[in-house]
Design a protein around this motif. Structure first.
Motif, PDB file in Angstrom:
ATOM      1  N   ILE A 262      21.256  58.853  23.919  1.00  0.00           N
ATOM      2  CA  ILE A 262      22.070  58.742  22.710  1.00  0.00           C
ATOM      3  C   ILE A 262      23.351  59.539  22.938  1.00  0.00           C
ATOM      4  CG2 ILE A 262      22.168  59.156  20.224  1.00  0.00           C
ATOM      5  CD1 ILE A 262      18.973  59.008  20.468  1.00  0.00           C
ATOM      6  N   VAL A 263      24.474  58.837  23.031  1.00  0.00           N
ATOM      7  CA  VAL A 263      25.755  59.441  23.365  1.00  0.00           C
ATOM      8  C   VAL A 263      26.504  59.888  22.110  1.00  0.00           C
ATOM      9  CG1 VAL A 263      28.009  58.995  24.434  1.00  0.00           C
ATOM     10  CG2 VAL A 263      25.925  58.066  25.465  1.00  0.00           C
ATOM     11  N   GLU A 264      26.487  59.053  21.075  1.00  0.00           N
ATOM     12  CA  GLU A 264      27.249  59.357  19.864  1.00  0.00           C
ATOM     13  C   GLU A 264      26.624  58.675  18.659  1.00  0.00           C
ATOM     14  OE1 GLU A 264      31.747  58.621  18.041  1.00  0.00           O
ATOM     15  OE2 GLU A 264      31.249  57.878  20.023  1.00  0.00           O
ATOM     16  N   VAL A 265      26.641  59.369  17.508  1.00  0.00           N
ATOM     17  CA  VAL A 265      26.228  58.784  16.240  1.00  0.00           C
ATOM     18  C   VAL A 265      27.411  58.951  15.290  1.00  0.00           C
ATOM     19  CG1 VAL A 265      24.619  58.877  14.305  1.00  0.00           C
ATOM     20  CG2 VAL A 265      23.794  59.332  16.629  1.00  0.00           C
ATOM     21  N   ASP A 266      28.036  57.827  14.926  1.00  0.00           N
ATOM     22  CA  ASP A 266      29.198  57.827  14.038  1.00  0.00           C
ATOM     23  C   ASP A 266      28.711  57.450  12.644  1.00  0.00           C
ATOM     24  OD1 ASP A 266      31.488  57.241  12.568  1.00  0.00           O
ATOM     25  OD2 ASP A 266      32.537  56.353  14.283  1.00  0.00           O
ATOM     26  N   LEU A 267      28.530  58.466  11.786  1.00  0.00           N
ATOM     27  CA  LEU A 267      27.993  58.220  10.443  1.00  0.00           C
ATOM     28  C   LEU A 267      28.956  57.413   9.586  1.00  0.00           C
ATOM     29  CD1 LEU A 267      26.342  61.668   9.684  1.00  0.00           C
ATOM     30  CD2 LEU A 267      25.204  59.503  10.175  1.00  0.00           C
ATOM     31  N   GLU A 268      30.235  57.664   9.711  1.00  0.00           N
ATOM     32  CA  GLU A 268      31.221  56.977   8.889  1.00  0.00           C
ATOM     33  C   GLU A 268      31.248  55.471   9.179  1.00  0.00           C
ATOM     34  OE1 GLU A 268      35.999  57.068   8.348  1.00  0.00           O
ATOM     35  OE2 GLU A 268      34.967  59.003   8.416  1.00  0.00           O
ATOM     36  N   ARG A 269      31.239  55.118  10.451  1.00  0.00           N
ATOM     37  CA  ARG A 269      31.281  53.707  10.839  1.00  0.00           C
ATOM     38  C   ARG A 269      29.885  53.117  11.028  1.00  0.00           C
ATOM     39  NH1 ARG A 269      35.184  53.853  15.736  1.00  0.00           N
ATOM     40  NH2 ARG A 269      34.481  51.710  15.940  1.00  0.00           N
ATOM     41  N   ARG A 270      28.847  53.968  10.902  1.00  0.00           N
ATOM     42  CA  ARG A 270      27.447  53.559  11.030  1.00  0.00           C
ATOM     43  C   ARG A 270      27.182  52.906  12.373  1.00  0.00           C
ATOM     44  NH1 ARG A 270      24.520  54.686   7.376  1.00  0.00           N
ATOM     45  NH2 ARG A 270      22.879  53.202   7.837  1.00  0.00           N
ATOM     46  N   ARG A 271      27.595  53.589  13.426  1.00  0.00           N
ATOM     47  CA  ARG A 271      27.417  53.065  14.782  1.00  0.00           C
ATOM     48  C   ARG A 271      26.774  54.113  15.670  1.00  0.00           C
ATOM     49  NH1 ARG A 271      33.196  49.990  15.575  1.00  0.00           N
ATOM     50  NH2 ARG A 271      32.802  48.420  13.990  1.00  0.00           N
ATOM     51  N   VAL A 272      25.941  53.620  16.597  1.00  0.00           N
ATOM     52  CA  VAL A 272      25.282  54.481  17.578  1.00  0.00           C
ATOM     53  C   VAL A 272      25.694  53.981  18.956  1.00  0.00           C
ATOM     54  CG1 VAL A 272      23.064  55.259  18.495  1.00  0.00           C
ATOM     55  CG2 VAL A 272      23.337  54.904  16.027  1.00  0.00           C
ATOM     56  N   LEU A 273      26.216  54.883  19.775  1.00  0.00           N
ATOM     57  CA  LEU A 273      26.625  54.548  21.137  1.00  0.00           C
ATOM     58  C   LEU A 273      25.572  55.089  22.093  1.00  0.00           C
ATOM     59  CD1 LEU A 273      28.766  53.397  23.063  1.00  0.00           C
ATOM     60  CD2 LEU A 273      29.837  55.665  23.043  1.00  0.00           C
ATOM     61  N   LEU A 274      25.145  54.231  23.036  1.00  0.00           N
ATOM     62  CA  LEU A 274      24.096  54.579  23.987  1.00  0.00           C
ATOM     63  C   LEU A 274      24.587  54.419  25.411  1.00  0.00           C
ATOM     64  CD1 LEU A 274      21.285  52.455  22.280  1.00  0.00           C
ATOM     65  CD2 LEU A 274      21.719  54.900  21.946  1.00  0.00           C
ATOM     66  N   SER A 275      23.871  55.066  26.315  1.00  0.00           N
ATOM     67  CA  SER A 275      24.117  54.903  27.740  1.00  0.00           C
ATOM     68  C   SER A 275      22.783  54.565  28.394  1.00  0.00           C
ATOM     69  CB  SER A 275      24.677  56.194  28.336  1.00  0.00           C
ATOM     70  OG  SER A 275      24.870  56.063  29.714  1.00  0.00           O
ATOM     71  N   ALA A 276      22.762  53.505  29.209  1.00  0.00           N
ATOM     72  CA  ALA A 276      21.518  53.066  29.846  1.00  0.00           C
ATOM     73  C   ALA A 276      21.055  54.080  30.886  1.00  0.00           C
ATOM     74  CB  ALA A 276      21.712  51.705  30.498  1.00  0.00           C
ATOM     75  N   VAL A 277      19.752  54.352  30.889  1.00  0.00           N
ATOM     76  CA  VAL A 277      19.142  55.214  31.897  1.00  0.00           C
ATOM     77  C   VAL A 277      18.321  54.352  32.842  1.00  0.00           C
ATOM     78  CG1 VAL A 277      17.564  57.146  32.288  1.00  0.00           C
ATOM     79  CG2 VAL A 277      19.133  57.197  30.345  1.00  0.00           C
ATOM     80  N   SER A 278      17.442  53.472  32.284  1.00  0.00           N
ATOM     81  CA  SER A 278      16.656  52.560  33.113  1.00  0.00           C
ATOM     82  C   SER A 278      16.036  51.472  32.279  1.00  0.00           C
ATOM     83  CB  SER A 278      15.554  53.311  33.863  1.00  0.00           C
ATOM     84  OG  SER A 278      14.577  53.769  32.952  1.00  0.00           O
ATOM     85  N   ALA A 279      15.677  50.390  32.921  1.00  0.00           N
ATOM     86  CA  ALA A 279      15.010  49.271  32.247  1.00  0.00           C
ATOM     87  C   ALA A 279      13.548  49.276  32.636  1.00  0.00           C
ATOM     88  CB  ALA A 279      15.648  47.944  32.635  1.00  0.00           C
ATOM     89  N   VAL A 280      12.708  48.826  31.721  1.00  0.00           N
ATOM     90  CA  VAL A 280      11.279  48.679  31.948  1.00  0.00           C
ATOM     91  C   VAL A 280      10.965  47.231  31.633  1.00  0.00           C
ATOM     92  CG1 VAL A 280       9.010  49.503  31.218  1.00  0.00           C
ATOM     93  CG2 VAL A 280      10.939  51.069  31.174  1.00  0.00           C
ATOM     94  N   SER A 281      10.030  46.636  32.314  1.00  0.00           N
ATOM     95  CA  SER A 281       9.721  45.233  32.101  1.00  0.00           C
ATOM     96  C   SER A 281       9.206  44.977  30.695  1.00  0.00           C
ATOM     97  CB  SER A 281       8.704  44.736  33.119  1.00  0.00           C
ATOM     98  OG  SER A 281       7.484  45.436  32.941  1.00  0.00           O
ATOM     99  N   ALA A 282       9.363  43.747  30.246  1.00  0.00           N
ATOM    100  CA  ALA A 282       8.939  43.356  28.914  1.00  0.00           C
ATOM    101  C   ALA A 282       7.445  43.577  28.751  1.00  0.00           C
ATOM    102  CB  ALA A 282       9.283  41.892  28.642  1.00  0.00           C
ATOM    103  N   GLY A 283       7.083  44.044  27.562  1.00  0.00           N
ATOM    104  CA  GLY A 283       5.673  44.182  27.252  1.00  0.00           C
ATOM    105  C   GLY A 283       5.033  45.449  27.777  1.00  0.00           C
ATOM    106  N   SER A 284       5.748  46.282  28.516  1.00  0.00           N
ATOM    107  CA  SER A 284       5.122  47.508  29.017  1.00  0.00           C
ATOM    108  C   SER A 284       5.114  48.577  27.934  1.00  0.00           C
ATOM    109  CB  SER A 284       5.860  48.019  30.262  1.00  0.00           C
ATOM    110  OG  SER A 284       7.212  48.215  29.997  1.00  0.00           O
ATOM    111  N   ALA A 285       4.252  49.537  28.074  1.00  0.00           N
ATOM    112  CA  ALA A 285       4.071  50.574  27.066  1.00  0.00           C
ATOM    113  C   ALA A 285       5.301  51.473  27.012  1.00  0.00           C
ATOM    114  CB  ALA A 285       2.833  51.401  27.394  1.00  0.00           C
ATOM    115  N   ARG A 286       5.520  52.003  25.816  1.00  0.00           N
ATOM    116  CA  ARG A 286       6.647  52.928  25.608  1.00  0.00           C
ATOM    117  C   ARG A 286       6.332  54.303  26.085  1.00  0.00           C
ATOM    118  NH1 ARG A 286       9.482  52.381  19.886  1.00  0.00           N
ATOM    119  NH2 ARG A 286      11.055  51.024  20.594  1.00  0.00           N
TER     120      ARG A 286
END
Length: 174
Positions: free
Chosen positions: A150-174
């Motif tokens: 989580i890079v930024e949370v802009d409350l006024e514009r109601r936006r969250v900016l993220l940066s990818a760390v890694s992908a996990v295949s569909a259906g795998s556990a969190r």
């Protein structure tokens, strides 16, 4: 123009005041509410789409049901049109406010939408953030799990900016 009884009723409503009522009908453009105490059995309350919920939803029926009783905040009473603008979300806690403290954290969530400028990931209940292009180096699809920071949370514009760390295949556990 609204009748005298309706004008008097609406004239008694104050912005910020709380009213109760029942959902009369649900439309793609908003929700009609019969406010308790309305004269002549007319429906004078209306909830616009943005005033239903803090979170995204497909249709207003995802949030309310016909006949459901609600407490609502009065936004504005229009005496000429005979209608009160109401808000359901004003009386509910904004999930984004508490989420603002999570900047810097790493979380994993499902990709909810692919767009030309990036992708959206659900990072908390009711909160999605954007991983902008060309950030995601790996190929991901909707439903795939993606670990993001989580890079930024802009409350006024109601936006969250993220940066990818890694992908996990569909259906795998969190």
């Amino acid at each position: 123009m609204a009748s005298g009884a309706i004008r008097d009723f609406l004239g008694g409503l104050r912005p910020g005041g709380i009213v109760t009522g029942a959902v009369e009908s649900i439309h793609t453009f908003g929700v009609v509410v019969r406010i308790d105490g309305e004269p002549d059995g007319r429906c004078t309350g209306f909830i616009r789409i943005p005033e239903l919920a803090w979170t995204r939803y497909e249709h207003p029926s995802d949030i309310v049901r016909v006949g459901e009783r609600l407490s609502l905040e009065v936004l504005h009473a229009d005496l000429d049109r005979g209608q009160a603008s109401l808000s359901l979300r004003a009386l509910r806690e904004d999930p984004m406010v508490a989420f603002a403290d999570t900047v810097g954290q790493v979380v994993t969530g499902p990709v909810t939408k692919l767009v030309p400028f990036g992708l959206f990931v659900r990072v908390a209940d009711g909160i999605e953030g954007l991983v902008p292009l060309p950030e995601p180096q790996q190929v991901v699809g909707e439903g795939d799990e993606l670990t993001v920071q989580i890079v930024e949370v802009d409350l006024e514009r109601r936006r969250v900016l993220l940066s990818a760390v890694s992908a996990v295949s569909a259906g795998s556990a969190r």
